[in-house]
Write a protein that holds these residues in place. Structure first.
Motif, mmCIF file in Angstrom:
data_model
loop_
_atom_site.group_PDB
_atom_site.id
_atom_site.type_symbol
_atom_site.label_atom_id
_atom_site.label_comp_id
_atom_site.label_asym_id
_atom_site.label_seq_id
_atom_site.Cartn_x
_atom_site.Cartn_y
_atom_site.Cartn_z
ATOM 1 N N ARG A 63 0.832 -1.184 0.108
ATOM 2 C CA ARG A 63 -0.061 -0.019 0.011
ATOM 3 C C ARG A 63 0.956 1.296 -0.082
ATOM 4 O O ARG A 63 0.512 2.103 -0.688
ATOM 5 N N TYR A 165 -3.992 14.768 7.320
ATOM 6 C CA TYR A 165 -3.937 14.506 8.776
ATOM 7 C C TYR A 165 -4.330 15.742 9.725
ATOM 8 O O TYR A 165 -4.574 15.826 10.673
ATOM 9 N N THR A 222 -6.865 -3.344 8.210
ATOM 10 C CA THR A 222 -7.676 -4.107 9.385
ATOM 11 C C THR A 222 -9.134 -4.311 8.741
ATOM 12 O O THR A 222 -9.726 -5.374 9.022
ATOM 13 N N THR A 259 -5.318 0.035 12.175
ATOM 14 C CA THR A 259 -4.008 -0.576 12.979
ATOM 15 C C THR A 259 -4.061 -0.145 14.485
ATOM 16 O O THR A 259 -3.830 -0.715 15.553
HETATM 17 N N1 PMP Z 1 -8.568 5.451 7.666
HETATM 18 C C1 PMP Z 1 -7.813 6.431 8.236
HETATM 19 C C2 PMP Z 1 -8.125 7.826 8.007
HETATM 20 C C3 PMP Z 1 -6.646 6.053 9.055
HETATM 21 O O1 PMP Z 1 -5.644 6.987 9.175
HETATM 22 C C4 PMP Z 1 -6.535 4.629 8.988
HETATM 23 C C5 PMP Z 1 -5.131 3.956 9.802
HETATM 24 N N2 PMP Z 1 -4.188 3.922 9.039
HETATM 25 C C6 PMP Z 1 -7.545 3.789 8.758
HETATM 26 C C7 PMP Z 1 -8.501 4.186 8.164
HETATM 27 C C8 PMP Z 1 -7.327 2.192 9.089
HETATM 28 O O2 PMP Z 1 -6.326 1.622 8.158
HETATM 29 P P1 PMP Z 1 -5.461 0.282 8.505
HETATM 30 O O3 PMP Z 1 -6.497 -0.830 8.823
HETATM 31 O O4 PMP Z 1 -4.854 0.170 7.305
HETATM 32 O O5 PMP Z 1 -4.661 0.887 9.663
#
Ligand code: PMP
Length: 322
Positions: A63, A165, A222, A259
């Protein structure tokens, strides 16, 4: 304990350096314009096997590399090489606890001007001990945020761009100062996207419903894991589609995945109880399944785990079931 275990290190500018030497200047492009791509990855300590299992490590780097390409950042490593660098980095600290890994690829030239033309790129990776990002044992109290997610044609949320962010921080901060645990963000069409930094699932009549990849979400690893676990282990299917705001209030259960968040159940949205306001039965079963998988207690999913200490770097393979 070796010095490298007590002294925290980072992978920075192509080599391992003491963390305090991993510094950038104030004119760095990414610091000024938000032009970085990052990842968040977890490793779970398994006391019985005395190893750290990093969850879907290679998938995170696949990713990451797709996202760096969106921002025209050149990362001179393959996903497999990044896996190797990360396991080496975690191993050198001799951690015996859960860890969080943060890779960051960024526009590193120190200059005025936003274009990517002729701008250099760099990569850092740090690995630190880490606990829960958000409560997972009690149902969360959340609100729908007054902030909207930026459009895929403005700053793509899918790309995990550092600058995105700001939006996450505004959502999370607004929720916290108003006494909530977390905020849910809508897109500019008014449909549900996700939590500030986690994907969202609703349980409606025994089926999981989650916003689709075209609704402005980050394509969570996740999220993908939970969709597979729900189907394969519980026979529960997931519908990926646009989700209206008021469906949140109709839901039997709601939970976040990520995560950081792991699997965090929601008890209230905008002061309205979700179900009985408790951790729902499907959320509870999925949370249990998730932790069994990430901690290496479910032999069926060992392929998702990369051990840190089990094998020497040259012969490292996926964890073997025992
Ligand atoms: N949405 C956003 C905006 C995020 O920052 C995250 C954390 N990475 C997720 C969803 C969940 O993604 P992942 O399960 O890959 O951590």
């Amino acid at each position: 304990m070796r010095d490298s275990a007590t002294q925290r290190h980072a992978f920075f500018q192509g080599r391992l350096v003491p963390l305090e030497d991993a510094k950038v200047g104030v004119m760095t492009h990414a610091l000024n314009y938000g032009t970085g791509i990052f990842e968040g990855i977890r490793g779970y300590w398994n006391e019985q096997r005395e190893d750290i299992y990093i969850f879907r490590l290679r998938d995170h780097f696949v990713r990451f590399l797709k996202n760096t390409a969106i921002l025209c950042i050149d990362v001179p490593f393959t996903a497999d090489e990044l896996v190797e660098i990360t396991t080496d980095l975690v191993r050198m600290h001799e951690y015996r606890q859960d860890v969080y890994v943060r890779p960051l690829a960024y526009k590193s030239s120190e200059q005025i001007g936003v274009s990517f033309q002729g701008v250099a790129d760099d990569l850092s990776i740090v690995a630190v001990p880490y606990g829960n990002y958000i409560e997972i044992e009690r149902p969360l109290t959340v609100c729908v945020s007054s902030w909207r997610r930026s459009d895929d044609n403005a700053i793509p949320g899918r790309a995990k761009v550092s600058g995105n962010y700001v939006n996450t921080a505004l959502i999370k901060n607004e929720a916290l100062v108003n006494g909530y645990d977390e905020g849910i963000v809508l897109n500019n069409q008014g449909f549900v996207v996700e939590g500030s930094a986690e994907n969202i699932f609703l349980v409606r009549d025994g089926v999981l419903v989650t916003p689709s990849v075209a609704d402005g979400i980050l394509e969570g690893i996740t999220r993908d894991s939970i969709i597979k676990l729900a189907l394969d282990e519980l026979g529960i299917s997931t519908v990926e589609r646009a989700v209206a705001r008021t469906e949140l209030y109709y839901a039997d259960e709601i939970f976040f995945t990520g995560t950081g968040a792991q699997l965090a159940p929601v008890g209230k949205v905008d002061q309205r109880l979700i179900g009985k306001g408790e951790v729902g039965p499907i959320s509870a079963r999925l949370q249990q399944l998730y932790f069994d998988v990430v901690k290496g207690r479910n032999p069926k999913y060992l392929d998702w785990l990369t051990p840190v200490y089990a094998a020497a770097p040259a012969q490292r393979t996926k964890v073997q079931a025992s």
